[in-house]
Design a protein around this motif. Sequence first.
Motif, PDB file in Angstrom:
ATOM      1  N   UNK A 141       0.402  -1.208   0.261  1.00 48.15           N
ATOM      2  CA  UNK A 141      -0.415  -0.230   0.003  1.00 48.15           C
ATOM      3  C   UNK A 141       0.771   1.307   0.348  1.00 48.15           C
ATOM      4  N   UNK A 142       2.141   1.575   1.013  1.00 50.06           N
ATOM      5  CA  UNK A 142       2.612   2.490   1.153  1.00 50.06           C
ATOM      6  C   UNK A 142       3.458   2.738  -0.352  1.00 50.06           C
ATOM      7  N   UNK A 143       3.781   1.608  -1.505  1.00 46.79           N
ATOM      8  CA  UNK A 143       4.441   1.625  -2.531  1.00 46.79           C
ATOM      9  C   UNK A 143       3.316   2.690  -2.974  1.00 46.79           C
ATOM     10  N   UNK A 144       2.400   2.209  -3.168  1.00 38.44           N
ATOM     11  CA  UNK A 144       1.500   2.079  -4.264  1.00 38.44           C
ATOM     12  C   UNK A 144       0.536   3.784  -4.072  1.00 38.44           C
ATOM     13  N   UNK A 145       1.069   4.088  -3.033  1.00 35.32           N
ATOM     14  CA  UNK A 145       1.170   5.600  -2.271  1.00 35.32           C
ATOM     15  C   UNK A 145       2.183   6.056  -2.693  1.00 35.32           C
ATOM     16  N   UNK A 146       3.203   6.162  -2.701  1.00 30.90           N
ATOM     17  CA  UNK A 146       4.440   6.819  -3.551  1.00 30.90           C
ATOM     18  C   UNK A 146       4.874   7.261  -4.662  1.00 30.90           C
ATOM     19  N   UNK A 147       3.829   6.091  -5.622  1.00 24.41           N
ATOM     20  CA  UNK A 147       3.531   6.101  -7.215  1.00 24.41           C
ATOM     21  C   UNK A 147       2.545   7.314  -7.300  1.00 24.41           C
ATOM     22  N   UNK A 169      -0.569   1.750 -12.374  1.00 24.31           N
ATOM     23  CA  UNK A 169      -0.638   1.846 -11.616  1.00 24.31           C
ATOM     24  C   UNK A 169      -1.498   0.663 -11.199  1.00 24.31           C
ATOM     25  N   UNK A 170      -2.396   1.630 -11.465  1.00 24.00           N
ATOM     26  CA  UNK A 170      -3.952   0.586 -10.788  1.00 24.00           C
ATOM     27  C   UNK A 170      -3.110  -1.210 -11.464  1.00 24.00           C
ATOM     28  N   UNK A 171      -2.826  -1.363 -12.519  1.00 24.12           N
ATOM     29  CA  UNK A 171      -2.559  -2.900 -12.828  1.00 24.12           C
ATOM     30  C   UNK A 171      -0.950  -3.535 -11.759  1.00 24.12           C
ATOM     31  N   UNK A 222      -7.724   3.313  -7.371  1.00 19.48           N
ATOM     32  CA  UNK A 222      -6.449   2.456  -7.166  1.00 19.48           C
ATOM     33  C   UNK A 222      -6.813   1.517  -6.171  1.00 19.48           C
ATOM     34  N   UNK A 223      -7.860   1.575  -4.450  1.00 20.99           N
ATOM     35  CA  UNK A 223      -8.033   0.300  -3.994  1.00 20.99           C
ATOM     36  C   UNK A 223      -9.329  -0.360  -4.297  1.00 20.99           C
ATOM     37  N   UNK A 224      -9.825  -0.074  -5.264  1.00 19.34           N
ATOM     38  CA  UNK A 224     -10.804  -0.406  -6.140  1.00 19.34           C
ATOM     39  C   UNK A 224     -10.715  -1.976  -7.509  1.00 19.34           C
TER      40      UNK A 224
END
Length: 324
Positions: A141-147, A169-171, A222-224
């Motif tokens: 999750x943190x990595x997605x937030x950073x991106x 990012x969604x992928x 992203x969460x979806x």
Amino acid sequence: KAVVSTQSTGKEAFITVCDMLIIFAPQLKQNPTYSSLIVVPDKSVQIRLRDYVITTVFAEEEPQQFQDDEDEEAKTEVLIEKRRVLASFGKLIAYNIIEMRLAASIFAQYVKSYQDYGDIVKHIMSKARELNRTKCMRTQLLSLEQLFEELRDQNEGRIDRSSEEWTKIKDLAHRFALMAGVDNYKSRQAVVTFHREGIIYCLLRNGPPDGNPPSNIVFFDILAETTFKLMDIDKKGPKGLLAFLEEQLMREGEIPEDEIEWGPLRTYKTALVGSMQEPYAYYAQPMKRKMMGASPMPDVKRSRDADYMVDNWQTPGGSGNYVQ
């Protein structure tokens, strides 16, 4: 050649440091004779090790560094050295020697650098999941937030939801969810934690509500991408994610249903409801439904998504116990 030689020396030094940290890791305390030899890297050392991997392995090559056929062999050797550096860092994660959160920027490279390093990054995430599923998903999750924040900063605070960068990012989020495994019961707590903390991040504000959506509202997209890993029991009910989302939204006051800025929120709600047969109002107000005497609907059975096959990366010995 002198520059390449210096770079190779630096990589070998890094690999040696990683090996020494593994040899003198905290598991030596099992034998009192060697307890005085234990070396525990402090936070600053851990960060420097992580930063070295980012700048050395994932930095883009200069266009003129390799110009002719003779340099192709050198290019291959450099790639092999970089893979060794990344693998050495992965062992530090596998032995629990450095904090897992520091690997977030490594996880973020999975899709972008898939061709050269995807297998190693996947191994690192696999070992992290074996250590602690919840910590692993928090790190993802943190990595997605950073991106997300990096892309937003590059576009002056805006996100183009139709851009290729956003799609990647969604992928990545979807791939992270698949890596949680086919057994949803084992990953249940980790996935719920991922979504609860993700919801908090989406609605995070620096001040009180001002009528505009929070700056992270688009992250709901992203969460979806990961809701398919949630079990229905964790979506509905007074302690489900839908109820948790409504509780967090109470701070926002009345939310316009037709404003496009709140679209990602509606997308996430729709993804949460998914294949449930009861309307959303039922899950948002479970106590009222119960008082009316209606029985809850059974969980809808769905076919399981195929998981990415994770190879069994064996490392000698067992995992350390430095970071709890």
